[in-house]
Design an enzyme around this catalytic site. Structure first.
Site, PDB file in Angstrom:
ATOM      1  CD  GLU A 275      37.007  32.555  47.744  1.00  0.00           C
ATOM      2  OE1 GLU A 275      36.812  31.322  47.740  1.00  0.00           O
ATOM      3  OE2 GLU A 275      36.237  33.344  48.290  1.00  0.00           O
ATOM      4  N   PRO A 276      42.271  31.415  44.628  1.00  0.00           N
ATOM      5  CG  PRO A 276      44.080  32.158  43.336  1.00  0.00           C
ATOM      6  CD  PRO A 276      42.819  32.634  44.004  1.00  0.00           C
ATOM      7  CE1 TYR A 318      40.681  14.963  50.062  1.00  0.00           C
ATOM      8  CE2 TYR A 318      43.036  15.380  50.229  1.00  0.00           C
ATOM      9  CZ  TYR A 318      41.741  15.652  50.611  1.00  0.00           C
ATOM     10  OH  TYR A 318      41.522  16.640  51.536  1.00  0.00           O
ATOM     11  CB  CYS A 346      51.025   1.160  63.235  1.00  0.00           C
ATOM     12  SG  CYS A 346      52.686   1.218  63.901  1.00  0.00           S
ATOM     13  CD  GLU A 347      46.049   4.221  59.455  1.00  0.00           C
ATOM     14  OE1 GLU A 347      45.128   4.085  58.645  1.00  0.00           O
ATOM     15  OE2 GLU A 347      45.956   4.886  60.501  1.00  0.00           O
TER      16      GLU A 347
HETATM   17  N1  LLP Z   1      37.598  28.867  48.122  1.00  0.00           N
HETATM   18  C1  LLP Z   1      36.849  28.002  48.830  1.00  0.00           C
HETATM   19  C2  LLP Z   1      35.562  28.443  49.350  1.00  0.00           C
HETATM   20  C3  LLP Z   1      37.322  26.696  49.060  1.00  0.00           C
HETATM   21  O1  LLP Z   1      36.576  25.834  49.751  1.00  0.00           O
HETATM   22  C4  LLP Z   1      38.584  26.288  48.545  1.00  0.00           C
HETATM   23  C5  LLP Z   1      39.116  24.941  48.774  1.00  0.00           C
HETATM   24  C6  LLP Z   1      39.325  27.239  47.816  1.00  0.00           C
HETATM   25  C7  LLP Z   1      38.796  28.512  47.614  1.00  0.00           C
HETATM   26  C8  LLP Z   1      40.670  26.927  47.232  1.00  0.00           C
HETATM   27  O2  LLP Z   1      40.594  25.949  46.261  1.00  0.00           O
HETATM   28  P1  LLP Z   1      41.915  25.566  45.426  1.00  0.00           P
HETATM   29  O3  LLP Z   1      42.254  26.748  44.547  1.00  0.00           O
HETATM   30  O4  LLP Z   1      42.991  25.305  46.402  1.00  0.00           O
HETATM   31  O5  LLP Z   1      41.526  24.370  44.661  1.00  0.00           O
HETATM   32  N2  LLP Z   1      42.538  19.125  50.912  1.00  0.00           N
HETATM   33  C9  LLP Z   1      42.125  18.932  49.545  1.00  0.00           C
HETATM   34  C10 LLP Z   1      41.605  20.212  48.909  1.00  0.00           C
HETATM   35  C11 LLP Z   1      40.457  20.838  49.666  1.00  0.00           C
HETATM   36  C12 LLP Z   1      39.963  22.114  49.042  1.00  0.00           C
HETATM   37  C13 LLP Z   1      38.980  22.791  49.926  1.00  0.00           C
HETATM   38  N3  LLP Z   1      38.517  24.057  49.472  1.00  0.00           N
HETATM   39  C14 LLP Z   1      43.300  18.343  48.750  1.00  0.00           C
HETATM   40  O6  LLP Z   1      44.345  18.110  49.327  1.00  0.00           O
HETATM   41  O7  LLP Z   1      43.159  18.058  47.570  1.00  0.00           O
END
Ligand code: LLP
Length: 421
Positions: A275-276, A318, A346-347
């Site tokens: 699940e990328p 982050y 405004c922060e």
């Molecule tokens: N599968 C599940 C169950 C997940 O919770 C996530 C991401 C992914 C796949 C995909 O992960 P990725 O391949 O994108 O790393 N908003 C944060 C990232 C939150 C990720 C949440 N879950 C940021 O901007 O860094």
């Protein structure tokens, strides 16, 4: 690698000058490259070559329907975490049997919608959720395919807000309790227990945490099979990181990640899902913004942009780094100077970078935030009553607005004043 390069001194998105898009749609906006999206999806698909597999794009990273269609047409499945995401995927024609439903709090309504519309599997996150899925399935006269997400208690060595595989995180069931939970699942009438799911976090820049988690999953597969469960599918989650700075040590490649999967779970003969999200979309998108003012402060200069934390929240949320480059390529040898790069919200948290070395910029100049394709537009808000910014997709020499900028009236008129006020 991406398709945002300078040509003759100007930044291009594939074969389109970024400045031309800016002149058409106004700033700020997001722009995505079709070729980069497809290249990244294909890298994952090829990395799993030789294994029965499906790459389910984690659409939370960037969920515009044009992006989903681009990937789905190339064969991608989708990983969804809400009814909105499920309906978006279905809206672009992704068949139910290519949609995986993840997320810690699926409601009865979401479960019913997915079971009625078609679903490849639910990734179950808790015992109450497992019972709810069984109940809803039974009431509809169907059987729900499920995997159970195990929490392997592995340190993903990433930012605390995006690590999910430690026992203190809210995700999955403790791997130590897996046998008992699988036994209950197998006894529930509305479930077909087909596999195991794991996801330990996001922006992982090393393979070791994946190796630790997947080895535990391999061991669990054998244990559960010995207990009589027909474990035939492994969902190994997402999480592979991307380079956010060019000077950064390069994170592992999808091919190396694929080799690791082959080594750790390849012998089990299971169908593999991954699940990328970030690696597919992250470096396939830029946020383009214009300098409103250059302000001289006490001992520092501020670049005040028209983009803000509501448009790209990752630095504020982050402490994330995004490379910021001028859309007009600086002449070789141009000296750099430090700027604090901020938005108009405004922060003080509305700061993209502090003391970032940049070549001199003036009011009206355009800059590009690199690595903004994932968790950019999807996390934006209308804070400070700033309308959501447009999204643009480029393919070769063509570009199209794939989400237009709403008018101020559209934004304001969503509110309702009660009659009694
Ligand atoms: N599968 C599940 C169950 C997940 O919770 C996530 C991401 C992914 C796949 C995909 O992960 P990725 O391949 O994108 O790393 N908003 C944060 C990232 C939150 C990720 C949440 N879950 C940021 O901007 O860094």
């Amino acid at each position: 690698m991406d398709h945002f390069l300078y040509r003759d001194g100007a930044l291009y998105a594939e074969d389109v000058p970024v400045a031309e898009i800016a002149a058409t749609v106004g700033t700020p906006f997001y722009v995505y490259s079709t070729a980069t999206l497809l290249r990244h999806y294909t890298l994952f698909d090829e990395a799993l070559d030789g294994m029965d597999h499906l790459v389910c794009y984690a659409m939370k990273a960037a969920s515009n329907q044009a992006i989903l269609k681009t990937l789905a047409d190339a064969g991608a499945g989708m990983d969804v975490v809400s009814m909105g995401e499920y309906l978006r995927a279905r809206a672009v024609g992704v068949p139910g049997d290519r949609i995986v439903f993840s997320g810690v709090g699926k409601t009865h309504e979401e479960i019913r919608t997915a079971l009625t519309g078609g679903i490849r599997q639910f990734n179950v996150e808790s015992e109450p959720e497992m019972r709810a899925i069984s109940e809803v399935a039974t009431s509809l006269g169907v059987v729900a395919p499920i995997t159970i997400r195990v929490n392997p208690d592995v340190d993903a060595k990433t930012h605390a807000k995006i690590a999910t595989g430690k026992s203190e995180n809210k995700f999955g069931i403790p791997i130590a309790r897996a046998r008992e939970v699988y036994a209950e699942a197998a006894a529930l009438p509305g479930l077909d227990v087909i596999g195991i799911d794991v996801h330990i976090g996001s922006q992982l820049t090393q393979l070791e945490p994946f190796a630790a988690a997947y080895s535990k999953v391999a061991e669990l597969t054998e244990t559960l099979r010995a207990d009589g469960h027909n474990i035939r599918r492994l969902d190994l989650g997402g999480g592979l990181g991307i380079p956010y700075t060019r000077s950064n040590e390069a994170p592992p490649l999808p091919s190396q990640y694929g080799d690791l999967i082959r080594e750790t779970v390849g012998h089990l003969g299971c169908e593999i899902e991954i699940e990328p999200g970030r690696l597919v979309a992250g470096n396939a998108g830029l946020m383009i913004s214009a300098v409103i003012y250059v302000k001289s402060g006490e001992g520092r200069d501020f670049l005040i942009l028209d983009g803000a934390m509501n448009d790209l929240i990752r630095p504020a949320m982050y402490e994330a780094h995004h490379d910021i480059i001028p859309v007009v390529e600086p002449a070789p040898g141009t000296e750099q100077q430090p700027y604090d790069i901020v938005g108009p919200v405004c922060e003080s948290g509305d700061t993209f970078a502090k003391q970032r070395m940049m070549t001199p910029l003036v009011s009206g100049d355009l800059v590009a935030f690199r690595g903004a394709g994932a968790y950019g537009a999807v996390m934006s808000s209308e804070y400070n009553s700033r309308p959501l910014i447009p999204e643009v997709l480029v393919k070769g020499d063509q570009f199209a607005v794939i989400r237009r900028r709403p008018t101020f009236d559209e934004m304001i008129n969503r509110d309702t004043i009660p009659e009694w006020l």
